[in-house]
Scaffold this motif. Structure first.
Motif: not given
Ligand SMILES: [Mn+2]
Ligand SMILES: O=P(O)(O)OC[C@H]1O[C@](O)(COP(=O)(O)O)[C@@H](O)[C@@H]1O
Length: 643
Positions: A41-43, A197-199, A224-227, A412-414, A532-534
């Protein structure tokens, strides 16, 4: 209807024998051990570090080599072998350059091909032959199968084996064969990849990550939020578009926008040059390996301000037309006293610094200048016409979802928005309240709708994609508000704080995790939440495994920008038939370092769960669909062949 379906099926299996063979084949697969799932995650655009984790299967490649060869090879040889499997093209050249003559090289070829065949054979032991065949390099399927299936009785067949390999060498195919076998090994070691998430954003090469994923044999993505910000931009959301450009400017990554995706930044630059000066708050973050000239820095700083101001202006009408978003506190431009250069937030007044309000009309602060309007319209046009971006975004939609239930786990990402009592938080959308799983489902519905209707740019669906990036009930953001404006213009750090949803401390509690798993109709006894995410602050002793192993947070931060905070370069998770393992990766410097020193970023493994009994395919998602297939085939047998 049913008969029609069976008639269609009969076209594919046109004889009784074929149906029976397929049933036997599927039944056999059900009893094989479950394949290995790999979670990352969070790449955040860190393609090189991601490549490394992918190529070494979070340590699984080396583990297989060690298991199979520890009696024959020294630790140093094992490391060299592993590096050959990770980066076969480069490592081959390096190894070959150390030999004095052709004869030595040929001897090495013979030995290495033999080792690789043994490794492939070992790594494929839990797969059917047909699955292995699919993983083999096409041009060598016949040769490799000969070598593989003769090795059972190796001593007797040695001359035969030798002959084939000698032929390969004399025909100048040895390098190709070694490279093919190395990639086959990589592919066999991991059966399925989950990207939680978050590529996109912060790092320099998200596009290359996307190309890798597109070519990967089996993958899914939890956005992810950025995706979602990138999806939103492609789906027609101008405010999402302003955000992605702002973040690229902030991290000195505008070449992703301009060179990689071919989006013309000229109109934005012209506007930026006209209205903005140097400004310390908007200079791009320095990347250690990248040099930029003063002129470039100055241009980026100006673009950064221009697009940030467009973003703030674009937020305002959305907040006003969507009272359910509850974001009035984010109408920041209206809270500024332009004469005194200060802002009042929650009753407190703060001086503003580094402001760049040249295009703001204090009477109507959210009004875009005609030029700004044109710039954002042109940018959107350019985005919509980027072939490459379109290809990447369509792939993200096809393989992605907001959450995924997979083999009993919830990915889940967040977060799942909850309140302090641990109840699912409600959000009202068009007069109906949603919470928990229903809320996530309706979010995903809007995202898909917006993606399918890019011509609608101000509708609820498009606004909702932006809400997913920044709204308090977004399962991707999971914070009360995003303080971007404050971080640029106010020095008092207390205004920068982004308060997190209670989920982020409540998830330490096992009961809460059970409740969430039940909300998603998963068995809380066996399921886990994969999050992921944090960034996990290993430095401060934070443990990525929480709630007695019910939840695992695998964002250790591939993102270089965040590594000083986390003290580690990333966590990944592996789930094979024996259970789950968390892998912590140390900082990844460069491929060159791995090639020369064999330095592997891997380290500690902590056991999350140990299966009491080896898990079989039958007990997995794949098993479930195989069972359905078997039942359909049995139906066909009855219908067609009266069995
Ligand atoms: Mn994120
Ligand atoms: O580190 P930057 O570039 O200032 O970004 C900070 C912003 O990123 C976010 O943390 C979201 O990104 P993440 O998903 O990586 O956490 C926001 O909450 C915050 O406002």
């Amino acid at each position: 209807m049913k008969n029609k379906f069976l008639d269609l099926l009969a076209q594919r299996y046109e004889s009784e024998e074929k149906v029976v063979t397929e049933i036997i084949n599927l039944e056999a697969i059900l009893d094989l051990p479950k394949g290995t799932e790999h979670f990352v995650s969070d790449l955040h655009g860190e393609y090189q570090a991601f490549q490394h984790v992918l190529r070494n299967g979070s340590g699984k490649v080396k583990e297989k080599i060690r298991d199979r060869f520890s009696n024959e090879l020294s630790e140093e040889e094992i490391t060299e072998f592993a590096t050959l499997v990770y980066y076969p093209e480069e490592k081959l050249q390096l190894i070959k350059s150390h030999f004095a003559n052709k004869k030595e090289i040929n001897e090495w070829y013979i030995k290495k091909i033999e080792h690789l065949i043994q490794l492939v054979s070992y790594a494929s032991s839990k797969y059917t032959r047909s699955k292995l065949r699919k993983a083999l390099p096409k041009q060598f399927v016949y040769i490799i199968e000969e070598l593989l299936y003769k090795t059972d009785d190796y001593t007797n067949k040695k001359p035969y084996y030798k002959k084939i390999v000698e032929q390969v060498i004399s025909l100048d195919q040895a390098d190709e064969l070694i490279i093919g076998l190395a990639y086959t090994t990589q592919r066999l070691v991991v059966d399925h990849l989950h990207v939680v998430g978050d590529i996109y954003d912060r790092g320099p090469e998200p596009d290359k990550i996307m190309d890798t994923l597109i070519n990967y044999h089996s993958v899914d993505v939890q956005w992810g939020n950025h995706d979602v910000l990138w999806l939103g931009a492609f789906a027609g959301s101008k405010v999402c578009l302003a955000n992605i450009i702002r973040i690229c400017a902030r991290y000195d990554n505008l070449d992703i926008i301009e060179d990689v995706y071919g989006i013309n930044l000229r109109p934005l630059l012209n506007l930026a040059e006209k209205y903005y000066e140097d400004n310390p708050a908007f200079r791009p973050k320095r990347q250690s390996n990248k040099k930029i000239s003063d002129q470039e820095q100055s241009q980026i700083t100006k673009i950064h301000q221009a697009i940030a101001m467009i973003q703030f202006k674009l937020e305002s009408p959305i907040i006003k037309r969507r009272p359910n978003f509850n974001m009035e506190k984010r109408l920041v431009l209206e809270k500024v006293n332009y004469e005194k250069n200060e802002i009042t937030l929650r009753g407190e007044t703060y001086p503003l610094v580094n402001t760049c309000f040249a295009t703001v009309n204090p009477e109507q602060p959210d009004q875009l200048l005609e030029e700004e309007q044109q710039v954002i319209d042109k940018l959107l046009f350019s985005v919509r016409h980027s072939e490459k971006l379109g290809r990447h975004m369509r792939f993200l939609m096809k393989k992605g979802s907001l959450y995924l239930k997979y083999n009993g786990n919830l990915l889940i990402h967040g977060c799942i928005p909850i309140d302090e009592q641990g109840n699912m938080e409600e959000m009202k959308i068009e007069n109906k309240s949603y919470a928990g799983r229903e809320l996530l489902d309706i979010f995903e519905h809007y995202l898909r709708y917006s993606f399918d209707h890019p011509e609608e740019t101000d509708d609820l669906a498009t606004d909702m994609v932006w809400y997913l990036w920044t709204g308090e009930h977004s399962s991707l953001f999971g914070k009360r508000e995003m303080t971007t404006f404050e971080r640029y213009f106010i020095t008092d750090k207390k205004t920068h704080k982004e308060v997190k949803n209670p989920y982020y401390y409540m998830r330490e509690n096992e009961e809460i995790c059970h409740k969430i798993l039940k909300e998603f109709e998963l068995d809380p006894m066996h399921g886990h939440i994969i999050n992921g995410h944090t960034p996990v602050k290993e430095i401060e002793g934070e443990n990525p495994i929480k709630a007695n192993g019910k939840i695992v947070v695998i964002d250790g931060g591939f993102s270089k920008a965040y590594q000083p905070t986390t003290g580690i370069a990333g966590y990944t998770l592996l789930y094979n038939s024996y259970g789950m393992q968390l892998v912590a990766h140390k900082h990844f410097n460069s491929k060159q370092e791995v090639l020369h020193n064999g330095n592997d970023v891997l380290s500690v493994k902590r056991l999350v769960d140990k299966e009491l009994k080896r898990k079989k395919v039958r007990e997995t998602n794949v098993g479930e669909s195989l069972l359905q297939e078997i039942s359909m085939l049995k139906g066909l047998l009855k219908y067609r062949y009266m069995k």
